[in-house]
Design a protein around this motif. Structure first.
Motif, short mmCIF file in Angstrom:
data_model
loop_
_atom_site.label_atom_id
_atom_site.label_comp_id
_atom_site.label_asym_id
_atom_site.label_seq_id
_atom_site.Cartn_x
_atom_site.Cartn_y
_atom_site.Cartn_z
N LYS A 143 2.45 1.82 -3.40
CA LYS A 143 1.49 2.37 -4.35
C LYS A 143 1.27 3.86 -4.12
O LYS A 143 1.29 4.67 -5.06
CB LYS A 143 0.16 1.61 -4.23
CG LYS A 143 -0.87 2.04 -5.26
CD LYS A 143 -2.17 1.27 -5.07
CE LYS A 143 -1.99 -0.20 -5.33
NZ LYS A 143 -3.29 -0.92 -5.29
N ASP B 5 0.83 -1.21 0.00
CA ASP B 5 0.00 0.00 0.00
C ASP B 5 0.86 1.25 0.00
O ASP B 5 0.56 2.24 -0.69
CB ASP B 5 -0.93 0.00 1.21
CG ASP B 5 -1.93 -1.14 1.19
OD1 ASP B 5 -2.35 -1.52 0.08
OD2 ASP B 5 -2.29 -1.65 2.27
N SER C 33 4.21 5.92 -5.21
CA SER C 33 4.27 6.07 -6.67
C SER C 33 3.30 7.15 -7.14
O SER C 33 3.62 7.93 -8.05
CB SER C 33 3.97 4.74 -7.37
OG SER C 33 2.61 4.37 -7.18
#
Length: 634
Positions: free
Chosen positions: A126, A123, A129
């Motif tokens: 992500k 998580d 990013s």
């Protein structure tokens, strides 16, 4: 249209007031991430890493807010280009919301909440990013706006940036358009010119690019560059981009709604020739695709500068001729209407008329018009020719389907100039002038007031136009020129008196032309002379027969469907209005009508009645015809 423009301006102003609010939201969320990271009980290292990325984004957001505030408070500076700002800020807000939601889950709560809420390292990867993408977007945005004042980051002081931000990774054109529009709106002059040329190139590639440029707000800065720039190169770049965009009704309507028409007319009237060429082309494109633009150009009086530019140098070599004398009078009249005191006509022949055709100037730009005068006289002949070609095309598109614009052209004595150019020129200029005449005559055909005012039998302008139309019909063996000339004569059919049979002969001759399109147009034109709506239809019908038109019509009946149709209609008119003519009997017209192609008649029900009436009328005059043949038509 003014109400629509006002509504759009109010909406834009409202959006400008909200831009700071839109930037304040992600800043507020970023501050909440800081607090949530401080309170995290688990994944502290990961939360700290998230905060580092959020902090980088926060600093960029604050730089952007400062730049937006500075741009808004600077009265003389360019306005902030908001489209990419809003998109990037919106995406950053979403990613900051994701980061805040994740970091909050790391705070110690009840056992049940910890069981239900499961956070993993994936998580965090992500979310990181996402944040990295927003940082890339923001870095790119600051570079195209030069909001951080860094010349290196801005590619040389706020120049064009062609790097690809993550937000546009799936559509690189979008980032290029944003960068180009930002440079046109906010850059230095050289950057604005380069960016406008890039937008012109993109718009020239495909309609999708055109749509993106318009949707992303490219029209207003291009219009501003066209209007305010003192650089001809910049004006040409802006006009080229707008011209490439203006090939669709919706896009032209955007230019119109942004008050582009008065800007275009102002630049057209008061610019160097090379700028006027491109602006005249823009007028043509806008008028071609949007009737509202046609009306707005009429309201802004675009016809007069176009006629003035088209007339420039036209009559210098023909000042002793009758047409030239009338044109000189017209030129002087135009200049008087423009408020000019004198028309310089040197007795020695040195520049007798060139000063009369200096650029048409609005009061606010009269001094600039004087500055262009000498350059205009010394300009390359090829440039002068191209300007006339562009102005003639613009007049053609403005006149097409418009009685108002056609009337304005005749009121400026533009027909004399058009007739002279048809006589003296060749190629594209001659064609554009001829097409303009065709549109004016078509408008006159549909409007009795215009017809009576512009095409009186004693009007020198009307005489000059008719002379050139007849010359084109008789002497120029080029269907692309001959057909509009024939159409124009046909549109003027109601203006010719019975004694004016010289226009009938050339049309009758064209009935036998080897090109079936030319023959069909000749038949259509002659139908307008012989139809019952023409007060002199009987006299004209007899003239057509006297010029040996019947044999040519009989041959048309054996051609294609179009020529058959119009040939058959004309033959019926001749039979109805001159049925006792021996020429009709000798040519066996009755037999021809009885044997007319049933397929042609079936497709045109009104033709059935016309042919039947013609048969009945012919039977009254021609003895020895079996009356039963009258009912031959099914």
């Amino acid at each position: 249209m003014a109400a629509v423009a006002s509504s759009e301006q109010q909406q834009q102003h409202h959006q400008e007031k909200r831009i700071e609010d839109e930037l304040s939201y992600p800043i507020m969320v970023a501050e909440r991430v800081r607090a949530a990271a401080d309170e995290a009980d688990s994944f502290k290292t990961e939360c700290s890493e998230v905060w580092k990325q959020v902090d980088r984004l926060l600093q960029m957001l604050r730089s952007l807010v400062r730049f937006a505030t500075s741009a808004a408070s600077s009265p003389g500076g360019p306005p902030l280009y908001e489209r990419p700002v809003r998109r990037v800020a919106s995406e950053a807000s979403k990613n900051l919301d994701r980061a805040l939601s994740l970091v909050r889950k790391c705070k110690r709560r009840s056992i049940l909440r910890r069981v239900v809420t499961i956070v993993s390292a994936a998580d965090f990867r992500k979310v990181l990013s996402y944040l990295e993408a927003s940082i890339g977007d923001m870095r790119w945005l600051l570079s195209i706006l030069d909001a951080d004042g860094s010349a290196a980051a801005a590619g040389g002081g706020g120049g064009i940036v062609l790097s690809l931000p993550p937000i546009a990774s799936n559509d690189p054109i979008l980032s290029w358009v944003w960068s180009f529009i930002a440079s046109v709106q906010m850059g230095q002059l050289n950057d604005r010119v380069e960016a406008a040329n890039e937008l012109a190139s993109l718009a020239n590639d495909n309609d999708r690019n055109k749509k993106i440029i318009v949707e992303e707000g490219g029209v207003p800065p291009l219009l501003k560059l066209l209007k305010e720039s003192s650089s001809p190169v910049a004006q040409i770049a802006a006009a080229s981009a707008l011209c490439n965009l203006a090939n669709d009704l919706e896009r032209v309507r955007v230019i119109v709604s942004e008050l582009g028409v008065p800007i275009v007319v102002q630049v057209l009237a008061d610019s160097p020739m090379k700028v006027q060429i491109r602006v005249a082309q823009l007028v043509a494109r806008m008028a071609e695709h949007d009737p509202v633009a046609q009306e707005d150009f009429a309201r802004e009086n675009a016809i007069r500068p176009l006629v003035t530019l088209l007339s420039f140098d036209t009559f210098v070599d023909d000042s002793m001729g009758q047409l030239g004398r009338q044109s000189i009078h017209s030129i002087v009249q135009i200049n008087r209407e423009l408020g000019k005191k004198t028309a310089m006509m040197g007795r020695s022949g040195n520049r007798p008329l060139t000063n009369s055709f200096s650029s048409f100037s609005h009061s606010e730009g009269s001094s600039r018009g004087g500055n262009h005068r000498k350059d205009r006289e010394n300009e390359d002949p090829a440039v002068k020719l191209q300007l006339k070609v562009s102005c003639a095309e613009a007049l053609w598109m403005l006149a097409r389907g418009s009685v108002t614009n056609s009337r304005k052209i005749t009121e400026t004595k533009g027909m004399l100039c058009l007739a002279k150019l048809v006589e003296k020129e060749q190629g594209e200029l001659q064609y554009n002038c001829l097409m303009t005449i065709m549109e004016i005559t078509a408008a006159a055909e549909s409007n009795a007031d215009l017809r009576r005012a512009a095409f009186k039998t004693n009007s020198p302008a009307a005489k000059a136009v008719v002379e050139q139309l007849l010359r084109m019909i008789k002497e120029v063996d080029n269907p692309s020129l001959r057909i509009p000339a024939i159409k124009s004569i046909g549109s003027l059919a109601r203006t010719f008196p019975a004694r004016e049979t010289r226009v009938i002969g050339p049309l009758v001759t064209q009935l036998s032309h080897r090109n079936t399109d030319v023959a069909a147009e000749a038949a259509i034109a002659l139908n307008k002379f012989a139809c019952p709506d023409n007060f002199l239809h009987v006299e004209h019908s007899k003239a057509i027969i006297e010029f040996n038109g019947v044999p040519a019509l009989m041959r048309l009946l054996r051609a294609n469907e179009i020529t058959q149709l119009h040939g058959l209609i004309l033959l019926c008119y001749l039979a109805l209005h001159a049925g006792n003519s021996e020429s009709l009997e000798q040519a066996r017209v009755l037999t021809a009508l009885e044997g007319a192609d049933r397929a042609v008649i079936a497709q045109h029900p009104e033709l059935r009645e016309l042919v039947s009436r013609a048969l009945i009328h012919l039977n009254l005059y021609h003895a020895g015809i079996n009356s039963q043949r009258i009912t031959y038509l099914p």
